[in-house]
Design a protein around this motif. Structure first.
Motif, PDB file in Angstrom:
ATOM      1  N   LYS A 120       0.832  -1.208   0.000  1.00 49.68           N
ATOM      2  CA  LYS A 120       0.000   0.000   0.000  1.00 49.68           C
ATOM      3  C   LYS A 120       0.864   1.255   0.000  1.00 49.68           C
ATOM      4  CE  LYS A 120      -4.085  -2.006   2.115  1.00 49.68           C
ATOM      5  NZ  LYS A 120      -5.000  -2.011   3.266  1.00 49.68           N
ATOM      6  N   HIS A 121       1.946   1.254   0.767  1.00 48.16           N
ATOM      7  CA  HIS A 121       2.861   2.401   0.773  1.00 48.16           C
ATOM      8  C   HIS A 121       3.465   2.604  -0.617  1.00 48.16           C
ATOM      9  CE1 HIS A 121       2.813   3.632   4.924  1.00 48.16           C
ATOM     10  NE2 HIS A 121       3.109   2.410   5.365  1.00 48.16           N
ATOM     11  N   VAL A 122       3.878   1.517  -1.242  1.00 46.24           N
ATOM     12  CA  VAL A 122       4.452   1.604  -2.592  1.00 46.24           C
ATOM     13  C   VAL A 122       3.404   2.123  -3.570  1.00 46.24           C
ATOM     14  CG1 VAL A 122       5.420   0.267  -4.515  1.00 46.24           C
ATOM     15  CG2 VAL A 122       6.234  -0.140  -2.180  1.00 46.24           C
ATOM     16  N   ALA A 123       2.157   1.697  -3.411  1.00 49.11           N
ATOM     17  CA  ALA A 123       1.080   2.160  -4.303  1.00 49.11           C
ATOM     18  C   ALA A 123       0.866   3.667  -4.172  1.00 49.11           C
ATOM     19  CB  ALA A 123      -0.213   1.407  -3.995  1.00 49.11           C
ATOM     20  N   VAL A 124       0.942   4.199  -2.951  1.00 49.38           N
ATOM     21  CA  VAL A 124       0.800   5.654  -2.753  1.00 49.38           C
ATOM     22  C   VAL A 124       1.937   6.383  -3.456  1.00 49.38           C
ATOM     23  CG1 VAL A 124       0.845   7.520  -1.041  1.00 49.38           C
ATOM     24  CG2 VAL A 124      -0.492   5.447  -0.593  1.00 49.38           C
ATOM     25  N   LEU A 125       3.147   5.879  -3.306  1.00 46.57           N
ATOM     26  CA  LEU A 125       4.306   6.490  -3.977  1.00 46.57           C
ATOM     27  C   LEU A 125       4.159   6.408  -5.496  1.00 46.57           C
ATOM     28  CD1 LEU A 125       7.101   5.052  -1.663  1.00 46.57           C
ATOM     29  CD2 LEU A 125       6.506   7.481  -1.909  1.00 46.57           C
ATOM     30  N   GLU A 126       3.629   5.294  -5.970  1.00 46.39           N
ATOM     31  CA  GLU A 126       3.449   5.110  -7.412  1.00 46.39           C
ATOM     32  C   GLU A 126       2.383   6.068  -7.959  1.00 46.39           C
ATOM     33  OE1 GLU A 126       3.119   1.369 -10.486  1.00 46.39           O
ATOM     34  OE2 GLU A 126       2.072   1.197  -8.557  1.00 46.39           O
ATOM     35  N   ARG A 127       1.268   6.211  -7.245  1.00 49.65           N
ATOM     36  CA  ARG A 127       0.222   7.152  -7.687  1.00 49.65           C
ATOM     37  C   ARG A 127       0.745   8.580  -7.737  1.00 49.65           C
ATOM     38  NH1 ARG A 127      -3.135   3.869  -4.582  1.00 49.65           N
ATOM     39  NH2 ARG A 127      -2.979   5.252  -2.792  1.00 49.65           N
ATOM     40  N   ALA A 128       1.651   8.897  -6.837  1.00 52.46           N
ATOM     41  CA  ALA A 128       2.232  10.247  -6.821  1.00 52.46           C
ATOM     42  C   ALA A 128       3.298  10.417  -7.898  1.00 52.46           C
ATOM     43  CB  ALA A 128       2.833  10.529  -5.444  1.00 52.46           C
TER      44      ALA A 128
ATOM     45  N   THR B 125      10.557  -2.157  -7.991  1.00 49.57           N
ATOM     46  CA  THR B 125      10.240  -0.743  -7.795  1.00 49.57           C
ATOM     47  C   THR B 125      11.492   0.090  -7.981  1.00 49.57           C
ATOM     48  OG1 THR B 125       8.607  -1.443  -6.160  1.00 49.57           O
ATOM     49  CG2 THR B 125       9.183   0.884  -6.183  1.00 49.57           C
ATOM     50  N   THR B 126      11.336   1.186  -8.716  1.00 50.84           N
ATOM     51  CA  THR B 126      12.437   2.117  -8.979  1.00 50.84           C
ATOM     52  C   THR B 126      11.980   3.528  -8.645  1.00 50.84           C
ATOM     53  OG1 THR B 126      13.101   0.727 -10.843  1.00 50.84           O
ATOM     54  CG2 THR B 126      14.035   2.939 -10.764  1.00 50.84           C
ATOM     55  N   GLY B 127      12.878   4.324  -8.077  1.00 55.14           N
ATOM     56  CA  GLY B 127      12.574   5.712  -7.771  1.00 55.14           C
ATOM     57  C   GLY B 127      12.646   6.583  -9.010  1.00 55.14           C
ATOM     58  N   GLU B 128      11.785   7.582  -9.057  1.00 58.80           N
ATOM     59  CA  GLU B 128      11.746   8.520 -10.184  1.00 58.80           C
ATOM     60  C   GLU B 128      12.434   9.824  -9.778  1.00 58.80           C
ATOM     61  OE1 GLU B 128      10.746   8.130 -13.332  1.00 58.80           O
ATOM     62  OE2 GLU B 128      10.444   6.012 -12.834  1.00 58.80           O
ATOM     63  N   VAL B 129      13.652   9.997 -10.235  1.00 57.43           N
ATOM     64  CA  VAL B 129      14.460  11.153  -9.860  1.00 57.43           C
ATOM     65  C   VAL B 129      13.807  12.465 -10.301  1.00 57.43           C
ATOM     66  CG1 VAL B 129      16.706  12.275 -10.155  1.00 57.43           C
ATOM     67  CG2 VAL B 129      16.571   9.793  -9.878  1.00 57.43           C
TER      68      VAL B 129
END
Length: 137
Positions: A57-65, A79-83
């Motif tokens: 769920k935390h990853v999903a919030v980060l992904e939606r953002a 999962t990869t961060g978007e710089v």
């Protein structure tokens, strides 16, 4: 660069999503980890004292953002961060800082003007009493 338009509700919604995602300590930690390198959700979940579903769920919030992206590799979700998204947050914060620095500078100017006015009043001679002035003791 992110341009913060007050009238642009889409940009405001994006800012809300970004700051909501970053408001949680666990999500900030997940973001730090995935900005350093790609992680599976399973590997991320192993580092926290919470259920796999909670980490998902935390990853999903980060992904939606838009702060992370997920891709599937076999049975794993990586999962990869978007710089660029992080840079847009930094840009928004920079713009907010400029606004507030301008406001503080304006307050400083007003206080300095007020101090000059008070200083000028102190240096003026007191009005002399006139014959109509009544002194009481």
């Amino acid at each position: 660069m992110y341009v913060w338009e007050v009238d642009d509700s889409e940009a405001e919604d994006r800012a809300d999503a970004l700051f909501h995602a970053l408001a949680d300590r666990t999500r900030r930690d997940i973001l730090r980890r995935v900005l350093a390198g790609e992680h599976s959700v399973t590997a991320l979940a192993a580092t926290y004292e919470m259920s796999f579903a909670a980490v998902q769920k935390h990853v999903a919030v980060l992904e939606r953002a838009g702060l992370v992206t997920k891709r599937r590799s076999g049975r794993e979700h990586l999962t990869t961060g978007e710089v660029e998204a992080v840079r847009s947050v930094a840009s928004m914060l920079g713009e907010l800082e400029e606004v507030w620095r301008g406001r503080v500078a304006r307050i400083d100017e007003l206080l300095a003007t007020d101090e000059k006015t008070e200083s000028t009043k102190e240096n003026e001679p007191c009005p002399s009493p006139t014959s109509s002035t009544t002194w009481t003791t």
